[in-house]
Write a protein that holds these residues in place. Structure first.
Motif, mmCIF file in Angstrom:
data_model
loop_
_atom_site.group_PDB
_atom_site.id
_atom_site.type_symbol
_atom_site.label_atom_id
_atom_site.label_comp_id
_atom_site.label_asym_id
_atom_site.label_seq_id
_atom_site.Cartn_x
_atom_site.Cartn_y
_atom_site.Cartn_z
ATOM 1 N N MET A 26 0.820 -1.208 0.000
ATOM 2 C CA MET A 26 0.000 0.000 0.000
ATOM 3 C C MET A 26 0.857 1.263 0.000
ATOM 4 N N ASN A 54 -7.230 2.266 -1.998
ATOM 5 C CA ASN A 54 -6.816 2.310 -0.594
ATOM 6 C C ASN A 54 -7.802 1.570 0.306
ATOM 7 N N LEU A 55 -9.078 1.615 -0.021
ATOM 8 C CA LEU A 55 -10.089 0.928 0.786
ATOM 9 C C LEU A 55 -10.078 -0.576 0.571
ATOM 10 N N ILE A 56 -9.781 -0.986 -0.674
ATOM 11 C CA ILE A 56 -9.904 -2.411 -1.015
ATOM 12 C C ILE A 56 -8.611 -3.183 -0.835
ATOM 13 N N TYR A 89 -16.595 -7.814 -6.597
ATOM 14 C CA TYR A 89 -16.951 -8.719 -5.501
ATOM 15 C C TYR A 89 -17.674 -9.992 -5.952
ATOM 16 N N LEU A 136 -18.005 -2.232 -8.570
ATOM 17 C CA LEU A 136 -18.027 -2.931 -7.279
ATOM 18 C C LEU A 136 -18.692 -4.302 -7.401
ATOM 19 N N TRP A 181 -7.850 6.583 -6.254
ATOM 20 C CA TRP A 181 -7.014 6.560 -5.040
ATOM 21 C C TRP A 181 -7.808 6.044 -3.851
ATOM 22 N N GLY A 182 -9.034 6.531 -3.674
ATOM 23 C CA GLY A 182 -9.846 6.121 -2.539
ATOM 24 C C GLY A 182 -10.243 4.663 -2.594
ATOM 25 N N MET A 183 -10.671 4.198 -3.760
ATOM 26 C CA MET A 183 -11.121 2.816 -3.888
ATOM 27 C C MET A 183 -9.987 1.822 -3.645
ATOM 28 N N ASN A 185 0.563 4.367 -2.729
ATOM 29 C CA ASN A 185 0.402 5.790 -2.397
ATOM 30 C C ASN A 185 1.589 6.612 -2.884
#
Length: 303
Positions: free
Chosen positions: A1, A300-302, A242, A238, A296-298, A5
């Motif tokens: 990770m 980092n979350l996954i 999944y 999504l 970036w958000g997705m 970043n």
């Protein structure tokens, strides 16, 4: 990770350099056209050659072509339905921006830095299907609703498809791989050296085209356009990530692919068919910013 970043920060920094070069009048936005020609007609095709020179195509990779094409077709038709109450002019202008994805310029430099050639292989196949949407469906929508609708011809669409050097490179490399034919090592080596320039040039180009002067009076239409693109893109991505029983890189390709910015071809299309260039540029800029934040958000979350 941390590596992910770090790569994103590097990408943001290079984009910022391009933007500052423009603001400082060191490089003009008009110069971006020459850089774009180098990227699309030289560095990107060379990167495709290097990426696909040793690829063994599986059914899963070929499915990405079909998925990208079907998704673009579906979201494009849905967009026209949702815009049916708007004027013919606005329907064509925003309708042409909904289906196509900016993979070659926006996704490739990020994917190359994050996942290397393995990631490029997947996004490359996804881009083949997307190319038919960008140079086919988006062009058709733009022409159908334009005031100068008689400019739309089937042969023009076909010509545009075959005029795309990246698309032709994809198809040739796919064909060579299927036929088990390898390019001479000299060609691959030269392409490898040239391809190194693709990521920095693409990111600098994004900075040159970045513009924070937004058109006024079209707030509701722009919000509707963004809601269609990103609402459907996020939900579809999504669900695929999944629910699909495929490898992780395949699922990441769909998750990120469906939330990429609108294709850069919409700007020249707006010129060809007489749409509001500033408004199209505004919407295109918004998608670049939103996509960058969402990816970036997705991830980092996954991850």
């Amino acid at each position: 990770m941390d590596g992910f970043n770090e790569q994103f920060l590097i990408s943001v920094f290079i984009i910022a350099i391009g933007y500052l070069l423009k603001k400082g009048n060191i490089v003009k936005e008009e110069d971006g056209e020459a850089i774009a020609r180098v990227v699309f007609n030289l560095t990107l095709p060379c990167l495709i050659i290097v990426t696909f020179s040793d690829v063994e195509f599986s059914n899963s990779l070929l499915y990405l072509i079909v998925i990208a094409f079907v998704y673009g077709l579906g979201i494009g038709l849905l967009g026209l339905i949702l815009l049916k109450k708007d004027s013919r002019y606005d329907r064509g202008m925003f309708g042409m921006m909904i289906p196509g994805l900016n993979i070659g310029l926006f996704a490739y430099p990020l994917v190359e830095g994050l996942w290397g050639f393995e990631g490029l292989k997947y996004f490359g196949m996804f881009d083949v299907g997307n190319a038919f949407i960008v140079f086919g469906m988006s062009y058709i929508i733009a022409g159908m609703y334009a005031e100068r609708a008689n400019m739309l011809e089937t042969r023009t669409i076909i010509y545009k498809l075959f005029q795309s050097i990246p698309l032709m490179t994809y198809l040739i490399m796919c064909l060579l791989s299927i036929m088990k034919i390898q390019l001479p090592s000299f060609v691959v080596d030269v392409s490898s050296i040239i391809s190194i320039a693709n990521m920095p040039l693409s990111l600098l180009l994004l900075g040159l085209y970045l513009n924070f002067a937004f058109a006024k009076g079209y707030g509701k239409l722009i919000l509707k356009f963004l809601a269609v693109r990103y609402g459907i893109g996020i939900i579809t991505g999504l669900l695929c990530y999944y629910l699909l029983p495929v490898d992780e890189m395949f699922r990441f390709t769909l998750l990120i692919g469906f939330i990429l910015p609108t294709a850069v071809s919409v700007v020249p299309y707006s010129i060809i068919f007489g749409y509001n260039q500033r408004l199209v540029g505004t919407a295109s800029n918004l998608t670049m910013i939103i996509s960058f934040v969402l990816i970036w958000g997705m991830v980092n979350l996954i991850m």
